[in-house]
Write a protein that holds these residues in place. Sequence first.
Motif, PDB file in Angstrom:
ATOM      1  N   ASP A 109      25.751   2.496   4.483  1.00  0.00           N
ATOM      2  CA  ASP A 109      24.714   3.297   5.139  1.00  0.00           C
ATOM      3  C   ASP A 109      24.137   2.634   6.375  1.00  0.00           C
ATOM      4  N   GLY A 110      24.797   1.593   6.884  1.00  0.00           N
ATOM      5  CA  GLY A 110      24.363   0.980   8.124  1.00  0.00           C
ATOM      6  C   GLY A 110      24.931   1.702   9.330  1.00  0.00           C
ATOM      7  N   ARG A 111      24.512   1.283  10.525  1.00  0.00           N
ATOM      8  CA  ARG A 111      24.966   1.921  11.754  1.00  0.00           C
ATOM      9  C   ARG A 111      26.058   1.129  12.467  1.00  0.00           C
ATOM     10  N   HIS A 114      26.475  -1.543  -0.062  1.00  0.00           N
ATOM     11  CA  HIS A 114      26.122  -0.999  -1.367  1.00  0.00           C
ATOM     12  C   HIS A 114      27.321  -0.850  -2.300  1.00  0.00           C
ATOM     13  N   SER A 115      26.991  -0.817  -3.583  1.00  0.00           N
ATOM     14  CA  SER A 115      27.967  -0.443  -4.611  1.00  0.00           C
ATOM     15  C   SER A 115      28.081   1.083  -4.651  1.00  0.00           C
ATOM     16  N   PRO A 116      29.080   1.638  -5.346  1.00  0.00           N
ATOM     17  CA  PRO A 116      29.350   3.082  -5.229  1.00  0.00           C
ATOM     18  C   PRO A 116      28.361   4.000  -5.944  1.00  0.00           C
ATOM     19  N   GLY A 117      27.593   3.481  -6.899  1.00  0.00           N
ATOM     20  CA  GLY A 117      26.810   4.366  -7.753  1.00  0.00           C
ATOM     21  C   GLY A 117      25.831   5.239  -7.003  1.00  0.00           C
ATOM     22  N   LYS A 154      33.653 -11.688  -7.041  1.00  0.00           N
ATOM     23  CA  LYS A 154      34.238 -11.824  -5.710  1.00  0.00           C
ATOM     24  C   LYS A 154      33.179 -12.044  -4.635  1.00  0.00           C
ATOM     25  N   PHE A 155      31.925 -11.760  -4.951  1.00  0.00           N
ATOM     26  CA  PHE A 155      30.842 -11.850  -3.969  1.00  0.00           C
ATOM     27  C   PHE A 155      30.117 -13.182  -4.100  1.00  0.00           C
ATOM     28  N   ASP A 156      29.772 -13.772  -2.951  1.00  0.00           N
ATOM     29  CA  ASP A 156      29.009 -15.025  -2.967  1.00  0.00           C
ATOM     30  C   ASP A 156      27.514 -14.784  -3.147  1.00  0.00           C
ATOM     31  N   ILE A 157      27.036 -13.611  -2.758  1.00  0.00           N
ATOM     32  CA  ILE A 157      25.636 -13.233  -2.944  1.00  0.00           C
ATOM     33  C   ILE A 157      25.617 -11.863  -3.619  1.00  0.00           C
ATOM     34  N   VAL A 158      24.959 -11.790  -4.764  1.00  0.00           N
ATOM     35  CA  VAL A 158      24.811 -10.524  -5.474  1.00  0.00           C
ATOM     36  C   VAL A 158      23.321 -10.223  -5.558  1.00  0.00           C
ATOM     37  N   SER A 159      22.908  -9.199  -4.832  1.00  0.00           N
ATOM     38  CA  SER A 159      21.506  -8.805  -4.814  1.00  0.00           C
ATOM     39  C   SER A 159      21.379  -7.506  -5.603  1.00  0.00           C
ATOM     40  N   ALA A 160      20.629  -7.545  -6.679  1.00  0.00           N
ATOM     41  CA  ALA A 160      20.496  -6.383  -7.561  1.00  0.00           C
ATOM     42  C   ALA A 160      19.257  -5.584  -7.185  1.00  0.00           C
ATOM     43  N   SER A 161      19.405  -4.245  -7.195  1.00  0.00           N
ATOM     44  CA  SER A 161      18.318  -3.381  -6.733  1.00  0.00           C
ATOM     45  C   SER A 161      18.229  -2.114  -7.570  1.00  0.00           C
ATOM     46  N   VAL A 200      30.124 -15.794   7.853  1.00  0.00           N
ATOM     47  CA  VAL A 200      29.851 -14.488   7.262  1.00  0.00           C
ATOM     48  C   VAL A 200      30.079 -14.603   5.765  1.00  0.00           C
ATOM     49  N   ILE A 201      29.060 -14.310   4.993  1.00  0.00           N
ATOM     50  CA  ILE A 201      29.128 -14.356   3.537  1.00  0.00           C
ATOM     51  C   ILE A 201      29.292 -12.923   3.037  1.00  0.00           C
ATOM     52  N   VAL A 202      30.276 -12.683   2.216  1.00  0.00           N
ATOM     53  CA  VAL A 202      30.471 -11.346   1.664  1.00  0.00           C
ATOM     54  C   VAL A 202      29.674 -11.233   0.367  1.00  0.00           C
ATOM     55  N   GLY A 203      28.692 -10.359   0.380  1.00  0.00           N
ATOM     56  CA  GLY A 203      27.876 -10.116  -0.800  1.00  0.00           C
ATOM     57  C   GLY A 203      27.830  -8.634  -1.105  1.00  0.00           C
ATOM     58  N   THR A 204      26.925  -8.263  -1.994  1.00  0.00           N
ATOM     59  CA  THR A 204      26.738  -6.859  -2.334  1.00  0.00           C
ATOM     60  C   THR A 204      25.291  -6.616  -2.714  1.00  0.00           C
ATOM     61  N   GLU A 205      24.820  -5.425  -2.415  1.00  0.00           N
ATOM     62  CA  GLU A 205      23.594  -4.937  -3.030  1.00  0.00           C
ATOM     63  C   GLU A 205      24.029  -3.993  -4.139  1.00  0.00           C
TER      64      GLU A 205
END
Length: 386
Positions: A163-165, A188-191, A245-252, A222-227
């Motif tokens: 959802d970024g530009r 983002h994750s797919p949910g 697989k992600f170095d940073i996992v941010s849960a929301s 560049v660190i590949v993470g996920t929200e």
Amino acid sequence: YKETIGDVDIVIAGDDAGPIFDVFARAPSVERVLARGDTKCSVIIDHGLQIDPRVVPSRSFGAALLYFTGSKEHNVRLRGLALRRKLLLNEYGLYRIGAEERGQEIASATEEEVYAALEMDWIPPELREDRGEIDAAKAHALPTLVELAQVRGDLHTHTNWTDGRDPLADMARRSCAKGYAYLAVTDHSPGLGMTNGLSPERIAARLAEAARLNAELAPFRVIVGTEVDIRANGALDYPDELLAKFDIVSASVHSSFAQTREQMTARVVGAMRHPLVTALSHPTGRLLEKREPHAVDLDAVIDAAVETGTWIEVNGGPERLDLPDTWIRKAIDRGATLVANSDAHAIEELEWMDLAIGTARRGWAAEENLANVRGLDAMLASRKKR
């Protein structure tokens, strides 16, 4: 860096307000002049915001800046301290009572001078809320607040893959130009269907894209993470083999905001206990003046953060500023680690890190309280054990 404002006061040092107000009133954004006097002018600019420029003598600039910065609660306490010393504090200076009419101020030119005359250290504006900062200043025990220049990287950003530009390459190059050592892209994750979350195939492509950029921009990383979304039932939106697989996992939390306090707290704390979750993003879920915080027990969240080593985000999005400042201080006092992020969805929104750091400072955060003031290796090493 208060969350919302009413109007804006601008303090200007000068001997003649007339020419200053002439220029101000002709500014392109000014829609109308509400009032104009000898030392104050009030105007309405576009979007209906009122701005009140005030002109004071140069010798009074510090006292005026202190007075109009506030907060009201802070100023009331300062004036009370002054009165107990038989002194008067106003927007023009600090005086012995009765001497104000003769213009014989004790201190007025700088804020530092006024505070010193009251036998206390200068107090950063972000702390001026009468929440213990005056006693700390008298005891020379104020914290050394974190500075924006100490930030080494941003660990919550989005690209045009969800959802970024802007593309990751543009986000990375802007971050590198800002002097950062690293940037985590946390699409983002797919949910959450509206965000076009990353599938396993797109995660593989993202890892490859990051590797190419890292070769180009080294030593920047560049660190590949996920929200990753925390589903209503508390499950995370990716299986463990993908989260790894992600170095940073941010849960929301992005859905089911109406859950009870018990349900929401169990949902959030359960996610924080997951060994692959690095941080909890925008913990209250609020959108200022649009959506109230969801019902979550923040004391339990802080306890879980300390217990598990999960970082708590201070989100710099102007509608979020979340974790709120009062809870930041509670988290710090109890030993939780924070992470200040922009949650940028476009390259210019990377500047929202300033708002994240300002909010952290309002919560008394020092350098040692934030994960992303650390260099790359130290930051990664400070994550919870996987």
